[in-house]
Design a protein around this motif. Structure first.
Motif, PDB file in Angstrom:
ATOM      1  N   PHE A  21       0.070  29.890 -61.658  1.00  0.00           N
ATOM      2  CA  PHE A  21      -1.263  29.361 -61.918  1.00  0.00           C
ATOM      3  C   PHE A  21      -2.284  30.489 -61.842  1.00  0.00           C
ATOM      4  O   PHE A  21      -1.994  31.590 -61.374  1.00  0.00           O
ATOM      5  N   THR A  24      -8.108  28.900 -63.638  1.00  0.00           N
ATOM      6  CA  THR A  24      -8.353  27.794 -64.560  1.00  0.00           C
ATOM      7  C   THR A  24      -7.240  26.741 -64.536  1.00  0.00           C
ATOM      8  O   THR A  24      -7.485  25.598 -64.917  1.00  0.00           O
ATOM      9  N   SER A  25      -6.068  27.101 -64.086  1.00  0.00           N
ATOM     10  CA  SER A  25      -4.957  26.139 -64.081  1.00  0.00           C
ATOM     11  C   SER A  25      -4.584  25.666 -62.672  1.00  0.00           C
ATOM     12  O   SER A  25      -3.612  24.927 -62.509  1.00  0.00           O
ATOM     13  N   ARG A  26      -5.370  26.061 -61.665  1.00  0.00           N
ATOM     14  CA  ARG A  26      -5.041  25.694 -60.282  1.00  0.00           C
ATOM     15  C   ARG A  26      -5.037  24.184 -60.069  1.00  0.00           C
ATOM     16  O   ARG A  26      -4.185  23.645 -59.358  1.00  0.00           O
ATOM     17  N   ALA A  28      -4.303  21.825 -62.211  1.00  0.00           N
ATOM     18  CA  ALA A  28      -3.059  21.286 -62.790  1.00  0.00           C
ATOM     19  C   ALA A  28      -1.880  21.593 -61.880  1.00  0.00           C
ATOM     20  O   ALA A  28      -0.998  20.749 -61.684  1.00  0.00           O
ATOM     21  N   HIS A  81       1.724  20.443 -68.031  1.00  0.00           N
ATOM     22  CA  HIS A  81       0.312  20.585 -68.420  1.00  0.00           C
ATOM     23  C   HIS A  81      -0.079  22.033 -68.700  1.00  0.00           C
ATOM     24  O   HIS A  81      -1.101  22.520 -68.217  1.00  0.00           O
ATOM     25  N   GLY A  82       0.779  22.718 -69.470  1.00  0.00           N
ATOM     26  CA  GLY A  82       0.478  24.089 -69.874  1.00  0.00           C
ATOM     27  C   GLY A  82       0.823  25.156 -68.863  1.00  0.00           C
ATOM     28  O   GLY A  82       0.651  26.348 -69.129  1.00  0.00           O
ATOM     29  N   LEU A  83       1.316  24.774 -67.690  1.00  0.00           N
ATOM     30  CA  LEU A  83       1.693  25.758 -66.671  1.00  0.00           C
ATOM     31  C   LEU A  83       2.981  26.467 -67.084  1.00  0.00           C
ATOM     32  O   LEU A  83       3.847  25.872 -67.728  1.00  0.00           O
TER      33      LEU A  83
END
Length: 127
Positions: A21, A24-26, A28, A81-83
């Motif tokens: 992560f 910006t993706s934390r 998710a 989710h894009g991770l």
């Protein structure tokens, strides 16, 4: 291929998923972590806010038994989710190989410090 020995899946002690992560993706990653804990008997590692060991990005580890692979893997595939997620066995055949040739990626393949894993396998780093 006939010269290569077969490694049987029962030799796998457990599987690890490394969920990567950034800022910006934390959120998710936090949602996914909560869902994994709620749904499955997994062991969750600490949030690593900086790259650690061979990992080039912040991440946390999810450890689970081989019996859960068929449940956890599809869940991660459908809900990442894009991770970016690295999934590898703990085969007993070496960490470098487990993180590379015996691994699978969901999302982008991130760089790993393979030399670090090779030093670990050689006993040059504390376990």
């Amino acid at each position: 291929m006939q010269d290569n020995p077969v490694t049987e899946p029962p030799t796998v002690a457990e599987y690890h998923a490394h969920v990567y992560f950034d800022d910006t993706s934390r959120a998710a990653a936090a949602w996914l972590r909560e869902e994994l804990e709620r749904r499955f008997a997994v062991r969750l590692g600490r949030w690593r806010e900086q790259p650690v060991g061979p990992h080039s990005k912040p991440m946390y580890q999810v450890a689970f038994t081989p019996s859960l692979l068929g449940q956890v893997l599809p869940f991660l595939m459908l809900n990442r989710h894009g991770l970016d997620i690295l999934i590898h066995p703990e085969s007993g055949l070496g960490h470098a190989g487990d993180h590379t040739v015996r691994a699978a990626w969901l999302g982008d393949r991130l760089p790993l410090d393979i030399a670090f894993l090779e030093r670990f396998d050689a006993g040059d780093l504390p376990g």
